[in-house]
Design a protein around this motif. Structure first.
Motif, PDB file in Angstrom:
ATOM      1  N   ALA A  44       0.852  -1.187   0.000  1.00  5.99           N
ATOM      2  CA  ALA A  44       0.000   0.000   0.000  1.00  5.99           C
ATOM      3  C   ALA A  44       0.888   1.237   0.000  1.00  5.99           C
ATOM      4  O   ALA A  44       1.860   1.317   0.759  1.00  5.99           O
ATOM      5  CB  ALA A  44      -0.906   0.013   1.229  1.00  5.99           C
ATOM      6  N   LEU A  59       0.716   5.259   0.651  1.00  6.20           N
ATOM      7  CA  LEU A  59      -0.150   6.258   1.268  1.00  6.20           C
ATOM      8  C   LEU A  59       0.354   7.665   0.980  1.00  6.20           C
ATOM      9  O   LEU A  59       1.533   7.964   1.174  1.00  6.20           O
ATOM     10  CB  LEU A  59      -0.224   6.059   2.789  1.00  6.20           C
ATOM     11  CG  LEU A  59      -0.616   4.692   3.338  1.00  6.20           C
ATOM     12  CD1 LEU A  59      -0.898   4.800   4.831  1.00  6.20           C
ATOM     13  CD2 LEU A  59      -1.803   4.110   2.597  1.00  6.20           C
ATOM     14  N   TYR A 103      -3.541  15.817  -3.228  1.00  3.61           N
ATOM     15  CA  TYR A 103      -3.528  14.443  -3.725  1.00  3.61           C
ATOM     16  C   TYR A 103      -4.274  14.349  -5.052  1.00  3.61           C
ATOM     17  O   TYR A 103      -3.802  13.710  -6.012  1.00  3.61           O
ATOM     18  CB  TYR A 103      -4.173  13.529  -2.681  1.00  3.61           C
ATOM     19  CG  TYR A 103      -4.570  12.161  -3.176  1.00  3.61           C
ATOM     20  CD1 TYR A 103      -3.645  11.127  -3.249  1.00  3.61           C
ATOM     21  CD2 TYR A 103      -5.894  11.902  -3.571  1.00  3.61           C
ATOM     22  CE1 TYR A 103      -4.013   9.858  -3.698  1.00  3.61           C
ATOM     23  CE2 TYR A 103      -6.265  10.643  -4.027  1.00  3.61           C
ATOM     24  CZ  TYR A 103      -5.329   9.620  -4.087  1.00  3.61           C
ATOM     25  OH  TYR A 103      -5.685   8.380  -4.534  1.00  3.61           O
ATOM     26  N   SER A 127      -1.632   4.464  -7.813  1.00  5.06           N
ATOM     27  CA  SER A 127      -2.080   3.473  -6.824  1.00  5.06           C
ATOM     28  C   SER A 127      -2.075   3.999  -5.393  1.00  5.06           C
ATOM     29  O   SER A 127      -2.502   3.304  -4.467  1.00  5.06           O
ATOM     30  CB  SER A 127      -1.279   2.166  -6.888  1.00  5.06           C
ATOM     31  OG  SER A 127      -0.049   2.241  -6.184  1.00  5.06           O
ATOM     32  N   GLN A 162      -3.108   5.774  -1.984  1.00  3.87           N
ATOM     33  CA  GLN A 162      -4.347   6.043  -1.264  1.00  3.87           C
ATOM     34  C   GLN A 162      -4.146   7.278  -0.390  1.00  3.87           C
ATOM     35  O   GLN A 162      -3.079   7.458   0.178  1.00  3.87           O
ATOM     36  CB  GLN A 162      -4.733   4.848  -0.393  1.00  3.87           C
ATOM     37  CG  GLN A 162      -4.843   3.541  -1.147  1.00  3.87           C
ATOM     38  CD  GLN A 162      -5.114   2.368  -0.221  1.00  3.87           C
ATOM     39  OE1 GLN A 162      -5.975   2.429   0.657  1.00  3.87           O
ATOM     40  NE2 GLN A 162      -4.383   1.276  -0.419  1.00  3.87           N
ATOM     41  N   ASN A 163      -5.174   8.090  -0.278  1.00  2.38           N
ATOM     42  CA  ASN A 163      -5.046   9.337   0.466  1.00  2.38           C
ATOM     43  C   ASN A 163      -5.417   9.151   1.938  1.00  2.38           C
ATOM     44  O   ASN A 163      -6.545   8.811   2.267  1.00  2.38           O
ATOM     45  CB  ASN A 163      -5.934  10.411  -0.163  1.00  2.38           C
ATOM     46  CG  ASN A 163      -5.742  11.782   0.449  1.00  2.38           C
ATOM     47  OD1 ASN A 163      -6.681  12.521   0.659  1.00  2.38           O
ATOM     48  ND2 ASN A 163      -4.503  12.150   0.746  1.00  2.38           N
ATOM     49  N   TYR A 164      -4.440   9.372   2.832  1.00  2.00           N
ATOM     50  CA  TYR A 164      -4.648   9.363   4.281  1.00  2.00           C
ATOM     51  C   TYR A 164      -4.063  10.668   4.830  1.00  2.00           C
ATOM     52  O   TYR A 164      -2.889  10.719   5.201  1.00  2.00           O
ATOM     53  CB  TYR A 164      -3.972   8.152   4.928  1.00  2.00           C
ATOM     54  CG  TYR A 164      -4.762   6.866   4.838  1.00  2.00           C
ATOM     55  CD1 TYR A 164      -5.499   6.397   5.930  1.00  2.00           C
ATOM     56  CD2 TYR A 164      -4.785   6.124   3.657  1.00  2.00           C
ATOM     57  CE1 TYR A 164      -6.227   5.219   5.851  1.00  2.00           C
ATOM     58  CE2 TYR A 164      -5.511   4.945   3.568  1.00  2.00           C
ATOM     59  CZ  TYR A 164      -6.236   4.501   4.672  1.00  2.00           C
ATOM     60  OH  TYR A 164      -6.956   3.328   4.577  1.00  2.00           O
ATOM     61  N   ASN A 181      -8.404  -0.907   6.829  1.00  2.00           N
ATOM     62  CA  ASN A 181      -8.412  -1.380   5.445  1.00  2.00           C
ATOM     63  C   ASN A 181      -7.018  -1.725   4.924  1.00  2.00           C
ATOM     64  O   ASN A 181      -6.884  -2.308   3.842  1.00  2.00           O
ATOM     65  CB  ASN A 181      -9.041  -0.330   4.529  1.00  2.00           C
ATOM     66  CG  ASN A 181     -10.540  -0.199   4.741  1.00  2.00           C
ATOM     67  OD1 ASN A 181     -11.190  -1.117   5.227  1.00  2.00           O
ATOM     68  ND2 ASN A 181     -11.086   0.955   4.395  1.00  2.00           N
ATOM     69  N   LEU A 182      -5.991  -1.367   5.690  1.00  2.00           N
ATOM     70  CA  LEU A 182      -4.616  -1.631   5.253  1.00  2.00           C
ATOM     71  C   LEU A 182      -4.071  -2.946   5.801  1.00  2.00           C
ATOM     72  O   LEU A 182      -2.946  -3.324   5.481  1.00  2.00           O
ATOM     73  CB  LEU A 182      -3.699  -0.483   5.702  1.00  2.00           C
ATOM     74  CG  LEU A 182      -4.078   0.916   5.203  1.00  2.00           C
ATOM     75  CD1 LEU A 182      -3.151   1.960   5.816  1.00  2.00           C
ATOM     76  CD2 LEU A 182      -4.028   0.976   3.682  1.00  2.00           C
TER      77      LEU A 182
END
Length: 279
Positions: A170, A172, A180, A196, A198-200, A223-224
């Motif tokens: 993953a 991030l 983003y 690919s 993911q925005n955190y 979810n990770l």
């Protein structure tokens, strides 16, 4: 070892007079002189100032991002001048939701130092509790610091590029969603995100100036859990570090920081960039 310490426990360390050092990491990206100016006005008694750009970052080159790793020799010299030994307990703080203190803690972990914490709530919480402050800068006895570099904590640009399509990894992005998505880029020359990713957003880790609890963070990152490895980046490798530390706090182990982050990624014209459609 838990990376966070309450302001009350930090004060108790100070009272005991043990081998402890407070690292004041306050810094403003808008005014690079502000942090040291505030430190000279008042700080936790006995604290040493660590400047984000002079101490916690290296010289900016054509690649490597806006806040590359500092020279290890130069950083270790700063650590020893601060009086830090291999068995010194260090408590880092700032007044930017622990962003700069997180960068400091991550660097110390990268060098293998385990006895390092972030003071939850930062200098604001210290002041709100009416704990003592000082404006004197004390000369420290030279420390003897032994380090053991942990390269497993770092992801390089090449490694990130190779793992974009790896379903076990993953990636991030710690920046605000607008950056983003590529809708607004106030700092870097190109907008968007790494494919690919993911925005955190890193500020989601906090509530009323304090870190959210481990249970809340575990749920936030739930979810990770399916990934074997997590790589975290931001604009320049600073505000990504709170996400790294929060992932540790939530029980994730194999977490890497892409130190150069977005500001390094965009220096390579071969690197793909993605954005989010507004429609």
């Amino acid at each position: 070892m838990e990376p966070l310490i309450s302001v009350h426990d930090a004060k108790n360390y100070l009272n005991k007079g043990q081998k402890i050092l407070f690292a004041d990491c306050r810094f403003s990206l808008q005014d690079p002189q502000e942090g040291e100016r505030l430190f000279n006005e008042e700080h936790v008694p006995g604290a040493v100032y660590f400047d984000l750009e002079k101490d916690l970052s290296g010289k900016v080159e054509d690649t490597g991002g806006r806040h590359p790793l500092p020279s290890i020799d130069i950083f270790v010299k700063k650590i020893e001048e601060a009086g830090i030994h291999k068995d010194t307990t260090i408590i880092a703080y700032d007044d930017q939701l622990s962003a700069m203190a997180s960068r400091f803690l991550w660097l110390m972990k990268y060098l293998g130092h385990q006895r390092v914490y972030i003071m939850d709530g930062g200098f604001k919480a210290w002041k709100q509790n009416q704990y003592p402050v000082s404006n004197s800068v004390e000369q420290s006895e030279l420390g003897e610091f032994q380090y053991d570099i942990h390269n497993e904590l770092i992801a390089t640009q090449k490694e990130v590029a190779e793992k974009i399509e790896d379903s076990n990894v993953a990636i991030l992005d710690s920046r605000a969603f607008e950056r983003y998505a590529g809708w607004n880029e106030p700092i870097d020359e190109r907008a968007g995100h790494i494919p690919s990713a993911q925005n955190y957003f890193w500020k989601n880790l906090f509530e009323d100036g304090f870190w959210k609890s481990s249970d809340v963070l575990k749920n936030y990152f739930s979810n990770l859990a399916k990934y074997k490895e997590i790589i975290v980046y931001c604009g320049s490798g600073v505000t990504a570090t709170p996400n790294v530390i929060a992932l540790w706090q939530a029980g994730f182990q194999n977490v890497k920081l892409y130190v150069g982050s977005w500001s390094d990624w965009i220096t390579n014209p071969d690197n793909e960039i993605r954005s989010v459609s507004k429609s």
